[in-house]
Design a protein around this motif. Structure first.
Motif, PDB file in Angstrom:
ATOM      1  N   PRO A 192       7.349  -5.385   6.486  1.00  0.00           N
ATOM      2  CA  PRO A 192       6.294  -6.402   6.493  1.00  0.00           C
ATOM      3  C   PRO A 192       5.087  -5.988   5.655  1.00  0.00           C
ATOM      4  O   PRO A 192       4.478  -4.950   5.893  1.00  0.00           O
ATOM      5  CB  PRO A 192       5.915  -6.522   7.964  1.00  0.00           C
ATOM      6  N   HIS A 193       4.751  -6.824   4.675  1.00  0.00           N
ATOM      7  CA  HIS A 193       3.620  -6.537   3.794  1.00  0.00           C
ATOM      8  C   HIS A 193       3.188  -7.815   3.086  1.00  0.00           C
ATOM      9  O   HIS A 193       3.899  -8.817   3.106  1.00  0.00           O
ATOM     10  CB  HIS A 193       4.015  -5.484   2.745  1.00  0.00           C
ATOM     11  N   LEU A 194       2.033  -7.728   2.461  1.00  0.00           N
ATOM     12  CA  LEU A 194       1.526  -8.799   1.617  1.00  0.00           C
ATOM     13  C   LEU A 194       1.239  -8.182   0.254  1.00  0.00           C
ATOM     14  O   LEU A 194       0.494  -7.201   0.158  1.00  0.00           O
ATOM     15  CB  LEU A 194       0.247  -9.387   2.217  1.00  0.00           C
ATOM     16  N   THR A 195       1.844  -8.710  -0.791  1.00  0.00           N
ATOM     17  CA  THR A 195       1.639  -8.192  -2.144  1.00  0.00           C
ATOM     18  C   THR A 195       0.254  -8.588  -2.625  1.00  0.00           C
ATOM     19  O   THR A 195      -0.105  -9.766  -2.618  1.00  0.00           O
ATOM     20  CB  THR A 195       2.717  -8.734  -3.099  1.00  0.00           C
ATOM     21  N   LEU A 196      -0.520  -7.581  -3.059  1.00  0.00           N
ATOM     22  CA  LEU A 196      -1.884  -7.802  -3.531  1.00  0.00           C
ATOM     23  C   LEU A 196      -1.985  -7.799  -5.051  1.00  0.00           C
ATOM     24  O   LEU A 196      -2.857  -8.449  -5.616  1.00  0.00           O
ATOM     25  CB  LEU A 196      -2.810  -6.719  -2.961  1.00  0.00           C
ATOM     26  N   ALA A 197      -1.117  -7.007  -5.709  1.00  0.00           N
ATOM     27  CA  ALA A 197      -1.167  -6.914  -7.170  1.00  0.00           C
ATOM     28  C   ALA A 197       0.182  -6.435  -7.682  1.00  0.00           C
ATOM     29  O   ALA A 197       0.944  -5.793  -6.961  1.00  0.00           O
ATOM     30  CB  ALA A 197      -2.274  -5.957  -7.603  1.00  0.00           C
ATOM     31  N   ARG A 198       0.427  -6.742  -8.969  1.00  0.00           N
ATOM     32  CA  ARG A 198       1.666  -6.336  -9.636  1.00  0.00           C
ATOM     33  C   ARG A 198       1.346  -5.763 -11.003  1.00  0.00           C
ATOM     34  O   ARG A 198       0.309  -6.059 -11.587  1.00  0.00           O
ATOM     35  CB  ARG A 198       2.597  -7.528  -9.827  1.00  0.00           C
ATOM     36  N   SER A 199       2.304  -4.980 -11.515  1.00  0.00           N
ATOM     37  CA  SER A 199       2.198  -4.449 -12.870  1.00  0.00           C
ATOM     38  C   SER A 199       3.557  -4.582 -13.544  1.00  0.00           C
ATOM     39  O   SER A 199       4.596  -4.392 -12.909  1.00  0.00           O
ATOM     40  CB  SER A 199       1.795  -2.967 -12.828  1.00  0.00           C
ATOM     41  N   ARG A 200       3.542  -4.908 -14.828  1.00  0.00           N
ATOM     42  CA  ARG A 200       4.810  -4.988 -15.572  1.00  0.00           C
ATOM     43  C   ARG A 200       5.406  -3.594 -15.750  1.00  0.00           C
ATOM     44  O   ARG A 200       6.609  -3.426 -15.749  1.00  0.00           O
ATOM     45  CB  ARG A 200       4.572  -5.620 -16.941  1.00  0.00           C
ATOM     46  N   ASP A 201       4.553  -2.618 -15.942  1.00  0.00           N
ATOM     47  CA  ASP A 201       4.988  -1.230 -16.151  1.00  0.00           C
ATOM     48  C   ASP A 201       4.636  -0.396 -14.935  1.00  0.00           C
ATOM     49  O   ASP A 201       3.742  -0.752 -14.160  1.00  0.00           O
ATOM     50  CB  ASP A 201       4.302  -0.642 -17.394  1.00  0.00           C
ATOM     51  N   GLU A 202       5.315   0.724 -14.787  1.00  0.00           N
ATOM     52  CA  GLU A 202       4.984   1.632 -13.692  1.00  0.00           C
ATOM     53  C   GLU A 202       3.582   2.196 -13.893  1.00  0.00           C
ATOM     54  O   GLU A 202       3.193   2.563 -15.007  1.00  0.00           O
ATOM     55  CB  GLU A 202       5.985   2.780 -13.628  1.00  0.00           C
ATOM     56  N   VAL A 203       2.830   2.232 -12.795  1.00  0.00           N
ATOM     57  CA  VAL A 203       1.454   2.720 -12.805  1.00  0.00           C
ATOM     58  C   VAL A 203       1.297   3.689 -11.643  1.00  0.00           C
ATOM     59  O   VAL A 203       1.855   3.468 -10.572  1.00  0.00           O
ATOM     60  CB  VAL A 203       0.463   1.534 -12.620  1.00  0.00           C
ATOM     61  N   ASP A 204       0.521   4.738 -11.844  1.00  0.00           N
ATOM     62  CA  ASP A 204       0.220   5.654 -10.745  1.00  0.00           C
ATOM     63  C   ASP A 204      -0.921   5.042  -9.927  1.00  0.00           C
ATOM     64  O   ASP A 204      -2.083   5.064 -10.355  1.00  0.00           O
ATOM     65  CB  ASP A 204      -0.168   7.033 -11.280  1.00  0.00           C
ATOM     66  N   LEU A 205      -0.589   4.504  -8.777  1.00  0.00           N
ATOM     67  CA  LEU A 205      -1.577   3.869  -7.905  1.00  0.00           C
ATOM     68  C   LEU A 205      -1.950   4.749  -6.723  1.00  0.00           C
ATOM     69  O   LEU A 205      -2.521   4.266  -5.740  1.00  0.00           O
ATOM     70  CB  LEU A 205      -1.048   2.526  -7.393  1.00  0.00           C
ATOM     71  N   SER A 206      -1.666   6.029  -6.818  1.00  0.00           N
ATOM     72  CA  SER A 206      -1.942   6.941  -5.699  1.00  0.00           C
ATOM     73  C   SER A 206      -3.390   6.842  -5.237  1.00  0.00           C
ATOM     74  O   SER A 206      -3.667   6.774  -4.033  1.00  0.00           O
ATOM     75  CB  SER A 206      -1.623   8.378  -6.083  1.00  0.00           C
ATOM     76  N   ARG A 207      -4.329   6.826  -6.186  1.00  0.00           N
ATOM     77  CA  ARG A 207      -5.751   6.777  -5.814  1.00  0.00           C
ATOM     78  C   ARG A 207      -6.091   5.442  -5.141  1.00  0.00           C
ATOM     79  O   ARG A 207      -6.811   5.402  -4.143  1.00  0.00           O
ATOM     80  CB  ARG A 207      -6.632   7.002  -7.038  1.00  0.00           C
ATOM     81  N   LEU A 208      -5.574   4.346  -5.669  1.00  0.00           N
ATOM     82  CA  LEU A 208      -5.844   3.033  -5.071  1.00  0.00           C
ATOM     83  C   LEU A 208      -5.267   2.952  -3.661  1.00  0.00           C
ATOM     84  O   LEU A 208      -5.932   2.470  -2.739  1.00  0.00           O
ATOM     85  CB  LEU A 208      -5.267   1.924  -5.949  1.00  0.00           C
ATOM     86  N   VAL A 209      -4.045   3.426  -3.481  1.00  0.00           N
ATOM     87  CA  VAL A 209      -3.418   3.423  -2.144  1.00  0.00           C
ATOM     88  C   VAL A 209      -4.246   4.265  -1.183  1.00  0.00           C
ATOM     89  O   VAL A 209      -4.499   3.866  -0.043  1.00  0.00           O
ATOM     90  CB  VAL A 209      -1.954   3.923  -2.224  1.00  0.00           C
ATOM     91  N   GLU A 210      -4.714   5.408  -1.644  1.00  0.00           N
ATOM     92  CA  GLU A 210      -5.540   6.278  -0.790  1.00  0.00           C
ATOM     93  C   GLU A 210      -6.889   5.617  -0.464  1.00  0.00           C
ATOM     94  O   GLU A 210      -7.322   5.613   0.680  1.00  0.00           O
ATOM     95  CB  GLU A 210      -5.781   7.615  -1.476  1.00  0.00           C
TER      96      GLU A 210
END
Length: 190
Positions: free
Chosen positions: A127-145
């Protein structure tokens, strides 16, 4: 037509989430951030469904939904698919009665299959709600944290919605029908 079944969060919950996201968006211009009016929680992705299947599909989805009680849910935390370091999707989680959510998703998918809809996503519900997408792989570690501590206000999901996706330069969602969750909750409460 391309269909899915899911929850449409109330405006208050979407607005609260949008306010919490605002300080983070500018730092991530490589992400596509859909408008909050399009936010939804997918319970069962049905893919392309022939129009002639729709009457039986609606009957079966209504029946499946009616077997479940309304659920108290809230948005919480953050994550990324397939992983924070190689992300294409940034999301917030859904806190609530997880076993009931999974059973509801399975019931909806089973009803759709019996109606002749091709259910393309057989993975167990996360269960989740998608907030954003990227066409290419992105390091979102900082955003997730950074967004991980988010905890939204609770809201009641009293119905599931059958939604049609209109793909194109701007994705648009059209609610075809809403099916109430109307079984009594444990303890005799509805």
């Amino acid at each position: 037509m391309r269909l899915f079944v899911g929850f449409s969060p109330p405006r208050d919950a979407r607005d609260e989430l949008a306010r919490a996201l605002e300080p983070h968006r500018a730092a991530w211009p490589e992400l596509r951030w859909p408008h909050s009016a399009n936010w939804h929680v997918t319970l069962s992705f049905l893919g392309e469904v022939p129009p002639e299947v729709l009457p039986d599909l609606e009957t079966r989805l209504a029946r499946a939904a009616s077997r479940y009680a309304p659920m108290t849910l809230s948005f919480i935390g953050a994550g990324a698919f397939p992983s924070p370091r190689r992300a294409r999707v940034f999301w917030t989680g859904l806190d609530g009665p997880h076993p009931q959510l999974v059973r509801l998703a399975r019931s909806l998918a089973a009803g759709a299959q019996r109606a002749g809809a091709v259910h393309t996503d057989r993975r167990q519900l996360r269960p989740h709600l998608t907030l954003a997408r990227s066409r290419d792989e992105v390091d979102l570690s900082r955003l997730v944290e950074d967004f991980g501590p988010f905890a939204g206000t609770a809201w009641e999901a009293g119905a599931v919605h059958l939604v049609r996706s209109h793909l194109g330069a701007v994705v648009r969602y059209e609610t075809i029908a809403a099916y109430p969750l109307k079984a009594r909750a444990p303890g005799g409460q509805s």
